[in-house]
Design an enzyme around this catalytic site. Structure first.
Site, mmCIF file in Angstrom:
data_model
loop_
_atom_site.group_PDB
_atom_site.id
_atom_site.type_symbol
_atom_site.label_atom_id
_atom_site.label_comp_id
_atom_site.label_asym_id
_atom_site.label_seq_id
_atom_site.Cartn_x
_atom_site.Cartn_y
_atom_site.Cartn_z
ATOM 1 N N TYR A 28 37.255 35.719 -0.390
ATOM 2 C CA TYR A 28 35.847 35.324 -0.542
ATOM 3 C C TYR A 28 34.985 36.532 -0.875
ATOM 4 O O TYR A 28 34.168 36.485 -1.808
ATOM 5 C CB TYR A 28 35.358 34.666 0.746
ATOM 6 C CG TYR A 28 33.869 34.421 0.787
ATOM 7 C CD1 TYR A 28 33.320 33.297 0.178
ATOM 8 C CD2 TYR A 28 33.019 35.309 1.434
ATOM 9 C CE1 TYR A 28 31.950 33.069 0.205
ATOM 10 C CE2 TYR A 28 31.649 35.093 1.474
ATOM 11 C CZ TYR A 28 31.116 33.974 0.858
ATOM 12 O OH TYR A 28 29.756 33.760 0.891
ATOM 13 N N LYS B 172 32.618 37.340 -4.200
ATOM 14 C CA LYS B 172 31.180 37.604 -4.118
ATOM 15 C C LYS B 172 30.812 38.926 -4.812
ATOM 16 O O LYS B 172 29.727 39.049 -5.374
ATOM 17 C CB LYS B 172 30.738 37.620 -2.653
ATOM 18 C CG LYS B 172 30.848 36.270 -1.948
ATOM 19 C CD LYS B 172 29.850 35.259 -2.500
ATOM 20 C CE LYS B 172 30.421 34.200 -3.374
ATOM 21 N NZ LYS B 172 29.418 33.216 -3.850
#
Length: 267
Positions: free
Chosen positions: A156, A160
């Site tokens: 994740y 990002k």
């Protein structure tokens, strides 16, 4: 010039059924924009769409779609027909909390599909049309987790970081084409997904959770003025310390240690 005059009459919000996505939808409807809302949970999405339409009197089209699907962008194009999208919020994101090897590879590739691949395809299609028309705005959500390696949130966090760098590059490419692009960097936000992870307090230094509405309003005020911003005073302070005071190694260790404490991870 009003927000609607600057950015057009219809916005698309990806990942819109609750949390930050729903907050963007409400805020854009309050500014008079019609909406296309995309999410995979049909009942929740349709309820959000109905509430916004009832409250603000704008047209709201809910599009049920799993953004992990390889043809998600094409299905959205079919659903909206000739509707001209002049403002795009890509809020949709998947995450996995825990050791990288404690889940299968499909989990990580699904995160990449939603957080990067479908985003790229939607930016290429809708952003391309905005650039042709010399009018539009794009919000790409990113995260404090993506400012350095984040153990136990590794995939994740990496997506990002990708989101931020992509937004900054497109800000430069499209700034003279009438299209404003911004990377909105949020920290812990009191969304249903975040609350459901049951996070603990890592330390006294941990910034206070923000409300979704706070993040959204700050972003919609910043777009057109900067390619990137961090929402929240506490998040800005922590980011400054992590990027400018501590070494890269220290920052990565601190982030990983914090994740272990917040999510009670035993590796």
């Amino acid at each position: 010039m009003t927000f609607k005059e600057k950015y057009g009459s219809t916005a698309l919000v990806a990942g819109a059924s609750e949390g930050l996505g729903a907050a963007y939808a409400y805020a854009l409807a309050a500014r008079g924009l019609d909406l296309v809302l995309v999410a995979r949970r049909k009942e929740l999405l349709e309820e959000t769409a109905w509430q916004i339409s009832t409250k603000h009197g704008v047209k709201v089209l809910p599009v049920v779609c799993d953004l992990a699907d390889i043809d998600a962008t094409e299905r959205i194009q079919t659903a909206i027909g000739n509707t001209n999208i002049s403002f795009l919020v890509y809020n949709a994101a998947l995450s996995y909390i825990g050791p990288f090897l404690s889940t299968n590879a499909d989990t990580h590739t699904n995160i990449a599909a939603v957080n990067m691949v479908t985003q790229l395809k939607m930016l290429h299609y809708f952003g391309g049309k905005m650039a042709e028309q010399h009018k539009g705005g794009i919000v790409i959500m990113t995260s404090i987790a993506g400012l350095q390696g984040s153990g136990y949130l590794s995939t994740y966090a990496a997506t990002k970081a990708f989101n931020r760098v992509l937004a900054e590059g497109l800000w430069y490419e499209w700034k003279n084409k009438g299209v404003d692009v911004i990377a909105c960097c949020a920290g812990a936000t009191a969304t249903p997904n975040y609350i459901n992870t049951n996070p603990a307090k890592a330390s006294a230094m941990q910034p206070k959770e923000q409300l979704s509405e706070e993040v959204v309003e700050a972003c919609l005020q910043k777009i057109g003025k900067t390619p990137f911003f961090i929402s929240g005073t506490g998040n800005k302070l922590v980011s400054f310390l992590m990027q400018h005071i501590f070494s890269r190694k220290q920052a990565i260790n601190m982030m990983g240690d914090s994740m272990k404490k917040v999510y009670r991870i035993v590796d």
